[in-house]
Design an enzyme around this catalytic site. Structure first.
Site, PDB file in Angstrom:
ATOM      1  N   ARG A 243       0.847  -1.197   0.000  1.00 20.10           N
ATOM      2  CA  ARG A 243       0.000   0.000   0.000  1.00 20.10           C
ATOM      3  C   ARG A 243       0.879   1.242   0.000  1.00 20.10           C
ATOM      4  O   ARG A 243       1.778   1.378   0.828  1.00 20.10           O
ATOM      5  CB  ARG A 243      -0.910   0.017   1.239  1.00 20.10           C
ATOM      6  CG  ARG A 243      -1.877  -1.155   1.299  1.00 20.10           C
ATOM      7  CD  ARG A 243      -2.760  -1.091   2.522  1.00 20.10           C
ATOM      8  NE  ARG A 243      -3.562  -2.303   2.654  1.00 20.10           N
ATOM      9  CZ  ARG A 243      -4.401  -2.544   3.669  1.00 20.10           C
ATOM     10  NH1 ARG A 243      -4.525  -1.651   4.626  1.00 20.10           N
ATOM     11  NH2 ARG A 243      -5.081  -3.669   3.710  1.00 20.10           N
TER      12      ARG A 243
ATOM     13  N   ARG B 228       1.752  -5.119  13.216  1.00 16.41           N
ATOM     14  CA  ARG B 228       1.303  -4.640  14.521  1.00 16.41           C
ATOM     15  C   ARG B 228       1.206  -5.774  15.535  1.00 16.41           C
ATOM     16  O   ARG B 228       1.314  -5.540  16.741  1.00 16.41           O
ATOM     17  CB  ARG B 228      -0.020  -3.883  14.366  1.00 16.41           C
ATOM     18  CG  ARG B 228       0.179  -2.604  13.561  1.00 16.41           C
ATOM     19  CD  ARG B 228      -1.092  -1.842  13.307  1.00 16.41           C
ATOM     20  NE  ARG B 228      -0.815  -0.637  12.519  1.00 16.41           N
ATOM     21  CZ  ARG B 228      -1.735   0.253  12.169  1.00 16.41           C
ATOM     22  NH1 ARG B 228      -3.003   0.079  12.534  1.00 16.41           N
ATOM     23  NH2 ARG B 228      -1.394   1.309  11.450  1.00 16.41           N
TER      24      ARG B 228
END
Length: 425
Positions: free
Chosen positions: A262, A391
């Site tokens: 992205r 994460r």
């Protein structure tokens, strides 16, 4: 994509729901104007075709009677020219209408909270407690640097900013997490493992709603007109595009690991340190194709599947239900799972579990028949991360850190990792 019949018959309700997503009435009004013109053109074209067919039939009979049909043939030719021009205009109207429909987001479900931003999201619950330390916990990039397992300067030299380079124990830990999560979802949650292509065509990106709205956030290979996938949702959901499935085959569960890409074009300057927001990352994605009447039960089940991964890793997290204004373009309802990162002292979204209802299926024409010969219906599509790796790694490094600088490996990962501690190689 929204149902044009719904827009045509209940435009006020559609507009009201889109207002909650921050949309004005403009696109709906344009669609309705084009739809009215398109239906008028279609009716006129049908009338002309019927008249042409009737005249064409007369020609054969008149020829048998030996009569002159020159003028009648000329009138049929003129009608055919008019029809050809009208059909071309009709096609242009349809393409314009379709293009606008592709730019209109999905409608929030009736149970989706009303709100404009993430501050209006609804707290649903949490699991576990925030860890306590007898020392000051460090951020993951500090741990990564001290153990020589995370190297952004060299990654920047190779590529550009915000691309990660995992080394040694961290690269191994990511690989172990991927294998463990796939095994968990396949063996215990009933998903079928998929290894999809990492490049997809424009139709696939349109099908899941990434295009046309988010094209600037995508890595595009112009020569082949292919896109690096932003998530496995794109190739996996498109597996059954333009297919009619048997209702008895639903629900279908797929799990896939892929790298994701992205550009984050609208996010420059945000979360520039560490792994929080990177342009290339790994993710295990869960995708469901379901019957319409069971899709919201399946959403709750999907969320629990993702939660189970966090629980077994021993990571404290909370659940929030996104308000209408914070929903993605394609989602009707969404839960975010946010894991606690004690070094950064903040929650990080590690999974979004969404129900798209028939919004994606209408774009991709994923349909099913409840029984042989029955009318084909649109399936419902859902997806959620199970989990996103960067994460998850942040939370593990910061939650499981020790005073001596090493990191405890969660018990469920030790058979994969081969040790109970991550230290210097």
């Amino acid at each position: 994509m929204l149902d044009i019949h719904l827009i045509r018959t209940d435009a006020l309700k559609v507009k009201e729901k889109l207002h909650s997503k921050g949309m004005t009435d403009q696109l709906i009004d344009e669609v309705l104007i084009l739809d009215g013109r398109r239906r008028e053109y279609q009716a006129s074209s049908d009338e002309l075709k019927q008249e042409r067919n009737e005249r064409s039939k007369k020609i054969g009979g008149l020829i048998k009677e030996g009569r002159d049909v020159t003028e009648l043939k000329e009138s049929v030719r003129i009608l055919s020219d008019k029809i050809r021009k009208m059909d071309q205009d009709l096609k242009e109207l349809e393409e314009k209408q379709h293009g606008i429909l592709l730019s209109i987001p999905n409608l929030p479900h009736d149970t989706t909270p009303i709100g404009k931003t993430g501050e209006d999201n609804k707290f649903v619950g949490e699991w576990g407690e925030k860890p306590h330390f007898d020392f000051k916990p460090r951020c993951h990039w500090e741990i990564g640097e001290s153990l020589d397992i995370l190297d952004f300067p060299r990654a920047t030299k190779i590529t550009s900013a915000n691309f990660p380079l995992l080394k040694g124990g961290l690269a191994k830990l990511e690989r172990c997490l991927i294998s463990w999560m796939i095994d968990l979802h396949v063996r215990e949650h009933g998903f079928r493992e998929i290894a999809p292509p990492y490049l997809v065509n424009r139709n696939a990106m349109k099908g899941t709603g990434q295009l046309p709205k988010m094209e600037e956030d995508m890595y595009h290979c112009e020569v082949d007109d292919l896109f690096c996938i932003p998530t496995a949702e794109v190739p996996v959901t498109n597996i059954h595009s333009n297919e009619i499935l048997s209702g008895s085959d639903l629900p279908i569960y797929y799990a896939a690991y892929t790298p994701c890409f992205r550009r984050e074009a609208g996010s420059y300057g945000k979360d520039t340190r560490g792994l929080t927001r990177v342009h290339q990352f790994s993710k295990v994605e869960l995708v469901k194709l379901t019957l319409p009447e069971t899709s919201y039960e399946e959403l709750e089940s999907l969320r629990k599947n993702a939660e189970e991964a966090l629980r077994r890793l021993g990571l404290h997290y909370r659940i929030v239900e996104l308000c209408a204004g914070d929903l993605s373009f394609s989602a009707a309802k969404c839960y975010d799972l946010e894991v606690w990162a004690p070094g950064m002292e903040r929650y990080l979204e590690v999974s979004s579990c969404s129900n798209f209802e028939d919004f994606q299926a209408r774009r991709m024409q994923i349909r099913f028949r409840r029984e042989p010969g029955a009318k084909a219906e649109l399936a419902h599509t859902l997806n959620g991360s199970g989990l996103a790796l960067p994460r998850t790694l942040i939370a593990l490094l910061e939650t499981c850190q020790r005073a001596d600088g090493t990191v405890t490996i969660p018990e469920v990962l030790r058979p994969y990792y081969g040790s109970d501690v991550l230290g210097k190689d």
